[in-house]
Design a protein around this motif. Structure first.
Motif, PDB file in Angstrom:
ATOM      1  N   ARG A 120       1.002  -1.087  -0.194  1.00  0.00           N
ATOM      2  CA  ARG A 120       0.055   0.003   0.040  1.00  0.00           C
ATOM      3  C   ARG A 120       0.752   1.265   0.087  1.00  0.00           C
ATOM      4  NH1 ARG A 120      -5.311   0.499   3.561  1.00  0.00           N
ATOM      5  NH2 ARG A 120      -6.209  -0.373   1.594  1.00  0.00           N
ATOM      6  N   ILE A 168       0.750   5.367   0.482  1.00  0.00           N
ATOM      7  CA  ILE A 168      -0.066   6.386   0.480  1.00  0.00           C
ATOM      8  C   ILE A 168       0.685   7.803   0.165  1.00  0.00           C
ATOM      9  CG2 ILE A 168      -1.208   7.623   2.692  1.00  0.00           C
ATOM     10  CD1 ILE A 168      -1.654   4.942   3.817  1.00  0.00           C
ATOM     11  N   LYS A 209      -3.894  10.309  -1.460  1.00  0.00           N
ATOM     12  CA  LYS A 209      -4.237   9.230  -2.473  1.00  0.00           C
ATOM     13  C   LYS A 209      -3.517   7.968  -1.960  1.00  0.00           C
ATOM     14  CE  LYS A 209      -2.460  11.702  -5.565  1.00  0.00           C
ATOM     15  NZ  LYS A 209      -1.828  12.239  -6.763  1.00  0.00           N
ATOM     16  N   VAL A 210      -4.326   6.960  -2.132  1.00  0.00           N
ATOM     17  CA  VAL A 210      -3.771   5.552  -1.594  1.00  0.00           C
ATOM     18  C   VAL A 210      -3.904   4.709  -3.099  1.00  0.00           C
ATOM     19  CG1 VAL A 210      -5.924   4.701  -0.676  1.00  0.00           C
ATOM     20  CG2 VAL A 210      -4.044   3.745  -0.002  1.00  0.00           C
ATOM     21  N   PHE A 211      -3.008   3.947  -3.010  1.00  0.00           N
ATOM     22  CA  PHE A 211      -2.461   2.962  -4.257  1.00  0.00           C
ATOM     23  C   PHE A 211      -2.416   1.586  -3.445  1.00  0.00           C
ATOM     24  CE2 PHE A 211      -0.824   6.888  -5.609  1.00  0.00           C
ATOM     25  CZ  PHE A 211      -1.901   7.343  -6.580  1.00  0.00           C
ATOM     26  N   ASP A 212      -3.173   0.669  -3.839  1.00  0.00           N
ATOM     27  CA  ASP A 212      -3.009  -0.849  -3.383  1.00  0.00           C
ATOM     28  C   ASP A 212      -2.450  -1.629  -4.672  1.00  0.00           C
ATOM     29  OD1 ASP A 212      -3.809  -0.875  -0.530  1.00  0.00           O
ATOM     30  OD2 ASP A 212      -6.046  -0.754  -1.188  1.00  0.00           O
ATOM     31  N   ILE A 213      -1.273  -1.808  -4.431  1.00  0.00           N
ATOM     32  CA  ILE A 213      -0.549  -2.577  -5.474  1.00  0.00           C
ATOM     33  C   ILE A 213      -0.075  -4.008  -5.140  1.00  0.00           C
ATOM     34  CG2 ILE A 213       1.650  -2.350  -6.868  1.00  0.00           C
ATOM     35  CD1 ILE A 213       1.473   0.697  -6.377  1.00  0.00           C
ATOM     36  N   GLU A 214      -0.515  -4.710  -6.166  1.00  0.00           N
ATOM     37  CA  GLU A 214       0.165  -6.088  -6.157  1.00  0.00           C
ATOM     38  C   GLU A 214       1.338  -6.142  -6.967  1.00  0.00           C
ATOM     39  OE1 GLU A 214      -1.737  -8.908  -4.632  1.00  0.00           O
ATOM     40  OE2 GLU A 214       0.192  -9.911  -5.065  1.00  0.00           O
ATOM     41  N   ILE A 215       2.719  -6.495  -6.330  1.00  0.00           N
ATOM     42  CA  ILE A 215       3.857  -6.248  -6.961  1.00  0.00           C
ATOM     43  C   ILE A 215       4.456  -7.617  -6.914  1.00  0.00           C
ATOM     44  CG2 ILE A 215       5.122  -5.406  -4.788  1.00  0.00           C
ATOM     45  CD1 ILE A 215       5.997  -3.657  -7.840  1.00  0.00           C
ATOM     46  N   LEU A 225       3.659   8.005  -9.160  1.00  0.00           N
ATOM     47  CA  LEU A 225       2.565   8.325  -8.428  1.00  0.00           C
ATOM     48  C   LEU A 225       2.631   9.522  -7.310  1.00  0.00           C
ATOM     49  CD1 LEU A 225       2.233   4.578  -7.024  1.00  0.00           C
ATOM     50  CD2 LEU A 225       1.219   5.552  -8.975  1.00  0.00           C
ATOM     51  N   GLY A 250       7.142  -6.114 -12.700  1.00  0.00           N
ATOM     52  CA  GLY A 250       6.606  -6.775 -11.629  1.00  0.00           C
ATOM     53  C   GLY A 250       5.324  -5.997 -11.100  1.00  0.00           C
ATOM     54  N   ALA A 265       1.637  -6.276 -10.863  1.00  0.00           N
ATOM     55  CA  ALA A 265       0.455  -7.241 -11.370  1.00  0.00           C
ATOM     56  C   ALA A 265      -0.727  -6.527 -11.091  1.00  0.00           C
ATOM     57  CB  ALA A 265       0.523  -8.444 -10.221  1.00  0.00           C
ATOM     58  N   SER A 266      -1.006  -5.627 -10.314  1.00  0.00           N
ATOM     59  CA  SER A 266      -2.402  -4.725 -10.473  1.00  0.00           C
ATOM     60  C   SER A 266      -2.303  -3.522  -9.402  1.00  0.00           C
ATOM     61  CB  SER A 266      -3.569  -5.660  -9.800  1.00  0.00           C
ATOM     62  OG  SER A 266      -3.398  -5.733  -8.569  1.00  0.00           O
ATOM     63  N   VAL A 267      -2.998  -2.490  -9.801  1.00  0.00           N
ATOM     64  CA  VAL A 267      -2.844  -1.429  -9.094  1.00  0.00           C
ATOM     65  C   VAL A 267      -4.719  -0.946  -8.801  1.00  0.00           C
ATOM     66  CG1 VAL A 267      -2.483   1.323  -9.045  1.00  0.00           C
ATOM     67  CG2 VAL A 267      -1.104  -0.431 -10.063  1.00  0.00           C
ATOM     68  N   ARG A 268      -4.927  -0.719  -7.613  1.00  0.00           N
ATOM     69  CA  ARG A 268      -6.398  -0.016  -7.395  1.00  0.00           C
ATOM     70  C   ARG A 268      -5.952   1.404  -6.820  1.00  0.00           C
ATOM     71  NH1 ARG A 268     -10.477  -3.318  -8.824  1.00  0.00           N
ATOM     72  NH2 ARG A 268     -11.829  -2.661  -7.202  1.00  0.00           N
ATOM     73  N   GLY A 292      -7.466   4.455  -4.460  1.00  0.00           N
ATOM     74  CA  GLY A 292      -8.490   4.823  -3.301  1.00  0.00           C
ATOM     75  C   GLY A 292      -7.985   6.219  -3.015  1.00  0.00           C
ATOM     76  N   VAL A 312      -7.495   8.879   0.723  1.00  0.00           N
ATOM     77  CA  VAL A 312      -7.113   8.736   2.106  1.00  0.00           C
ATOM     78  C   VAL A 312      -7.312  10.319   2.661  1.00  0.00           C
ATOM     79  CG1 VAL A 312      -4.486   9.389   1.775  1.00  0.00           C
ATOM     80  CG2 VAL A 312      -5.177   8.461   3.926  1.00  0.00           C
TER      81      VAL A 312
END
Lengths: 79, 79
Positions: free
Chosen positions: A4, A6, A40-46, A66, B32, B34-37, B39, B41
């Motif tokens: 995550r 922020i 802003k918040v970014f939830d990233i799968e890395i 970002l 690397g 794989a995904s970003v979402r 949100g 804060v």
């Protein structure tokens, strides 16, 4: 690996959006709100070999895209 | 009292902005991802008698303004 990021405005930077939210909350009857600052918040799968490599990639992502480092700070948490 | 509210999209909800960031990071050579979402804060300074009262006010703020509860979740952390 889940991470995550922020991104928040630096201290001295004005935040008109936050101010608007503050006013709106008052109008809606939510008491006690002294200040609001939006970020802003970014939830990233890395994918990376280890946490250090993931941290390195995420810092690159923040610096390149970002975050506007002139007016924003970022923090990275790897789960 | 300082609090942080994090608002994220619910699981099944499409996030075109996140997808765009994912693509942009690839173009910029950040590997690397794989995904970003994405949100939002909110860093909120809240006045309340105790943590429970603060939590109550912040939940009201989320339900009334900060979150679209149809498509978003929120979490509240009080420092």
């Amino acid at each position: 690996m889940k991470a995550r990021v922020i991104v928040t405005l630096k201290g001295g930077v004005l935040d008109p959006q936050g101010k608007a939210i503050e006013g709106a909350l008052k109008s809606l009857g939510v008491d006690g709100v002294a200040s609001v600052r939006q970020g802003k918040v970014f939830d990233i799968e890395i994918e990376a070999a280890d946490r250090e490599a993931a941290q390195h990639r995420l810092s690159a992502a923040c610096e390149k895209l970002l975050t506007n480092t002139i007016v924003e700070n970022y923090s990275v948490e790897i789960a």
